[in-house]
Design an enzyme around this catalytic site. Structure first.
Site, mmCIF file in Angstrom:
data_model
loop_
_atom_site.group_PDB
_atom_site.id
_atom_site.type_symbol
_atom_site.label_atom_id
_atom_site.label_comp_id
_atom_site.label_asym_id
_atom_site.label_seq_id
_atom_site.Cartn_x
_atom_site.Cartn_y
_atom_site.Cartn_z
ATOM 1 N N HIS A 170 0.616 -1.278 0.115
ATOM 2 C CA HIS A 170 0.513 -0.261 0.181
ATOM 3 C C HIS A 170 1.344 1.359 0.181
ATOM 4 O O HIS A 170 0.870 2.566 1.160
ATOM 5 C CB HIS A 170 -1.061 0.310 1.181
ATOM 6 N N ASP A 197 -2.406 -5.474 -3.914
ATOM 7 C CA ASP A 197 -2.225 -3.641 -3.039
ATOM 8 C C ASP A 197 -1.203 -3.355 -2.533
ATOM 9 O O ASP A 197 -0.625 -2.489 -1.658
ATOM 10 C CB ASP A 197 -3.338 -4.182 -1.698
ATOM 11 N N ASN A 229 -7.203 -6.124 -4.948
ATOM 12 C CA ASN A 229 -8.587 -5.407 -4.900
ATOM 13 C C ASN A 229 -8.536 -3.687 -4.988
ATOM 14 O O ASN A 229 -9.070 -3.192 -6.468
ATOM 15 C CB ASN A 229 -9.876 -5.620 -4.140
ATOM 16 N N HIS A 230 -6.891 -3.321 -5.035
ATOM 17 C CA HIS A 230 -6.898 -2.170 -5.216
ATOM 18 C C HIS A 230 -6.191 -1.384 -6.604
ATOM 19 O O HIS A 230 -5.561 -0.134 -6.995
ATOM 20 C CB HIS A 230 -5.705 -1.584 -3.432
ATOM 21 N N HIS A 364 -4.731 -8.554 2.063
ATOM 22 C CA HIS A 364 -5.898 -8.356 1.401
ATOM 23 C C HIS A 364 -6.808 -7.832 3.013
ATOM 24 O O HIS A 364 -7.647 -7.043 2.771
ATOM 25 C CB HIS A 364 -6.943 -9.249 0.518
#
Length: 862
Positions: A170, A197, A229-230, A364
């Site tokens: 992230h 991610d 998913n990001h 996740h």
């Protein structure tokens, strides 16, 4: 001395016991806070998915109605990606970042790594846009031909190779650099698998991506990346505080065109990777359709992740990126809500058995207890999370899984601040050089000064900011002869912070508390209408008070999220003092409690909101209705309650030049969403409270006061006031007459002396005070009734008000003419009510809410 010694001896165990209990309590609170923060993250995801359902419906309808527009949009995005980085001209003379271009080499990647170590905040002065575009286009060409499920070998024991699996990062560059510093950067003998991610939340996702792609292009087998998913457009477009941020990061450092190139790259990334006969690595988890690995491999993945799955391919993509393992023994589904799926242990066992694998590795999800990993389903599923001190507030560890020389290790850590990394790299170089000199047979490359050779040799007992605590654990599903596989005996090298890390942990707890409370406040703002309705239903006594515990129960139920009130309760609601609650303890004035939570548009967009509510209230005033007529106008079926539908019909009957959707939005601002209702007797005063939330206006700068004029009223008294409606105070200063009267009347009605009028106090105005002043009972105040009533109130409450300016009957009648906005020669209740407000007597403080807008109107009428 003996007694003193005995006393010390006896007290020490007691002190130690007290310290131990304090530490346990502190640890328990930290765990609860961390859990609440993780839950708030899932709540935010759930809210996002719910909102996306509406957006998807609108998008699909528009796309079906205007297919040519949809095609134009897609063509425009492709064109933006195609032109990214082109026509940028020569490099600027002051360019100091590395040159990374084809033919790709490890020397270039090493140089970029070194640059990011030394210059972490280069921003737009980082890698040139032309180089970034070349990296992205070349990487797209590499990833696009790959199957949706990639297969790679386990490093053989005698190969000298290592595979390191990395979870969510992230945008936290320091974590990636620390892992590279400790275990070595990517190389032909040092492979990395990043499990999605990489984008969003942190400020340096662009740098991580460009660094990984430079190594991927120079050495294809040393970097592998699964999609998370990001890695999706709609997530990236969200603000960082709501889980996104990558879109704004790319645009600030490069351009919209580069962002479109990133989106094209994300759609080419594999969904999962199978490591030998050992593990299935996927960002989210298993698919509800239970597809085979061959079926997953053939998925047409080059698309944005759907907001909700439809086709089989969409479902596989969605679950691969969004699914979570259900808690052991809890088949209740995903905590993220929406279309998200949670699979149980039976599904795990079936998947592993069918595909002859031992372990599912996924990311996740923030692990429990501030760890970097978490195990599920009898150790057959591992959640791996690499970002440490997530979002700068969590204080959590990170972890990677290391597969090396026939062994496996879960390596947990905390990263140092980025400014310490250059020193670490210098120390790593010295240690690595010494190791090479001592071991002539070591497998090293010839480029001794390359940063690839500067990694610190792995020492399990050493960590930055702490130490290791090693244990052996059996991971995965054992399969007969395969029981002796790579994961059957895994070292869990846990990170234990040093004793002086408590202060840092406390800082992290405070940061999480702030984030949790902010999200709950946002949710309360969005659900004020439902909360107010639920509070009213609970208020059996009609006094506007409910128990704190009941308030908390209703908020949890209406918001639809679990709340640890022991952590956040005092920050969200405070009980009224017993003397203000009829002697009852732990009671909440629920209307006043909601007045704290108001949605304000950005100043640039606030004009429309203010215009809507200003028009609504002005139209109601112009109707010049009495209280009973006003009540009857809204409570059309005379059932004793006023519903949102009834209010909407009344508003539509006025010539407001507003559309039905605009008025429906106005009702939301007024806490009258669909299904909302209020008791008719309380509606009028409640209407003022609700309108108060929607407008924030300031009094206009008036002209210089006119000279004082001496006037005599019919009673012969003399009063000095100004031609512009201001009045002279005892200290000789002047103030607007209506404003001053508003402050006095508010002080009289403010029974709890908190400076704000609750709905209950305003209701008293409509039920008691108005009836007392309206002596002829016709539902209106004549100027004489207003003047006599005001003077009577001021006289009756002299002791409460203290020294005040002299207001004569003639002056009061003059103020009545100003308050009569419609100029009917009388004052209706909606003209009278704005005199009672949350007025501040502090110099320079403006009135807020609809009252200020109305006084602004009043002051312009002389």
């Amino acid at each position: 001395t003996g007694s003193s010694s005995m006393g010390c001896s006896g007290s020490k165990p007691a002190e130690q016991e007290t310290e131990g209990k304090t530490q346990i309590a502190s640890d328990q609170r930290a765990e609860r806070t961390y859990g609440a923060w993780a839950q708030s993250e899932e709540n935010d995801e759930q809210a996002y998915l719910k909102s996306q359902k509406t957006a998807l419906t609108v998008h699909d309808k528009l796309a079906a109605k205007f297919p040519e527009k949809q095609q134009e949009k897609q063509d425009r995005r492709r064109q933006q990606a195609a032109t990214a980085g082109k026509g940028t001209g020569e490099l600027p003379a002051q360019y100091s970042a590395p040159h990374v271009k084809a033919p790709w080499t490890l020397e270039q990647a090493d140089a970029l790594l070194d640059f990011y170590v030394q210059t972490p905040n280069a921003g737009s002065k980082g890698l040139h846009v032309s180089y970034a575009a070349q990296l992205l286009r070349a990487a797209i060409d590499v990833f696009r031909p790959l199957p949706s499920v990639l297969r790679m070998d386990v490093p053989p024991p005698d190969s000298g190779k290592t595979l390191i699996v990395v979870g969510d990062t992230h945008g936290q560059l320091a974590d990636v650099l620390y892992v590279f510093a400790t275990h070595g950067p990517p190389s032909p003998t040092n492979w990395y698998l990043f499990n999605g991610d990489i984008a969003d939340r942190g400020t340096s996702a662009v740098e991580i991506w460009l660094l990984l792609l430079s190594y991927k292009l120079a050495c294809n087998e040393c970097v592998h990346i699964n999609r998370g998913n990001h890695e999706n457009n709609d997530m990236n477009q969200r603000p960082a505080m709501n889980g996104g941020g990558f879109g704004s990061e790319v645009r600030s450092k490069y351009s919209r065109e580069i962002f479109e190139l990133f989106q094209e790259l994300f759609c080419t990334l594999p969904l999962a990777t199978v490591i030998g006969a050992e593990a299935f690595v996927v960002h989210g988890g298993l698919c509800r359709l239970n597809p085979s690995l061959e079926q997953m491999s053939r998925v047409a993945r080059e698309r944005q992740c759907p907001d909700a799955p439809g086709t089989n391919d969409e479902t596989i993509i969605f679950d691969s990126l969004w699914a979570d393992p259900a808690a052991d023994g809890d088949p209740s589904g995903s905590g993220r809500g929406g279309a998200c799926y949670a699979w149980d242990e039976a599904a795990t066992a079936k998947f592993l058995s069918t595909n002859k694998l031992s372990l599912i590795i996924r990311s996740h999800q923030l692990p429990d207890k501030q760890r970097g990993y978490m195990l599920h389903h009898s150790n057959k599923v591992m959640t791996l999370f690499t970002a440490t001190n997530y979002c700068g507030v969590c204080g959590n560890r990170g972890a990677v899984l290391i597969l090396r020389a026939g062994s496996s290790t879960v390596w947990e850590f905390k990263s140092p601040p980025h400014d310490q990394l250059p020193k670490m790299w210098a120390e790593a170089k010295a240690k690595r050089q010494k190791a090479m000199e001592e071991d002539a047979g070591a497998r090293v490359a010839k480029r001794k000064h390359s940063i690839r050779e500067l990694a610190v040799l792995h020492k399990a007992a050493s960590r930055w900011g702490g130490h290791a605590k090693d244990a052996t654990m059996m991971l995965g599903q054992q399969r007969g002869s395969a029981a002796g596989g790579l994961l059957s005996s895994t070292t869990i090298s846990s990170f234990e912070p040093d004793a002086d890390a408590g202060e840092k942990q406390g800082s992290g707890m405070a940061g999480m508390d702030v984030a949790i409370i902010r999200q709950l406040k946002e949710r309360i703002c969005l659900h004020r209408a439902e909360l107010l309705q639920a509070f009213h239903k609970t208020d059996k006594n009609g006094d506007g008070l409910i128990a704190v515990a009941k308030w908390q129960e209703i908020v949890s139920r209406v918001l639809g999220v679990p709340v640890d009130w022991s952590l956040v309760g005092p920050a969200l609601v405070q009980p009224e003092p017993a003397e203000k609650a009829g002697g009852k303890k732990d009671m909440v004035d629920f209307v006043k409690s909601l007045e704290r939570y108001q949605i304000r548009l950005h100043q640039a967009y606030a004009g429309w909101q203010a215009s809507v509510l200003s028009k609504v209230y002005a139209a109601l005033q112009k109707s010049d209705l009495s209280i009973d007529s006003l009540k009857a106008r809204f409570d059309k079926d005379a059932d004793g309650s006023v519903t949102a539908a009834e209010v909407l019909e009344v508003l539509l009957s006025f010539d407001l030049a507003l559309s039905r959707p605009q008025l429906e939005r106005a009702l939301l601002w007024m806490d009258m969403g669909e299904g909302g209702a209020f008791e008719a007797d309380k509606f009028i005063s409640q209407l003022f409270v609700m309108c108060h939330d929607g407008v924030q206006a300031e009094l206009p700068a008036g002209s210089s006061p006119s000279p004082p004029v001496s006037r005599k009223d019919s009673m012969g008294s003399t009063s000095a006031y100004h031609g512009d409606g201001t009045i002279t105070l005892p200290d000789g200063s002047s103030v607007d007459g209506v404003r001053y009267l508003s402050q006095l009347l508010t002080t009289i009605v403010d029974t709890d002396r908190d400076g704000n009028l609750s709905a209950t106090e305003l209701h008293a105005v409509s039920q008691k005070l108005w009836g007392m002043i309206d002596t002829d009972g016709d539902g209106y105040l004549s100027y004489d009734e207003f003047a006599d009533g005001v003077l009577h109130l001021l006289k009756t409450h002299e002791a409460q008000l203290g020294p005040t300016a002299t207001i004569t009957r003639g002056h009061a009648k003059y103020l009545a003419r100003r308050i009569d906005l419609v100029k009917t020669g009388r004052i209706c209740f909606l003209e009278f009510l704005p005199l009672f407000s949350a007025a501040s007597t502090n110099e320079g403080t403006e009135l807020q809410g609809s009252n200020s807008a109305l006084i602004q109107h009043v002051r312009s009428v002389h």
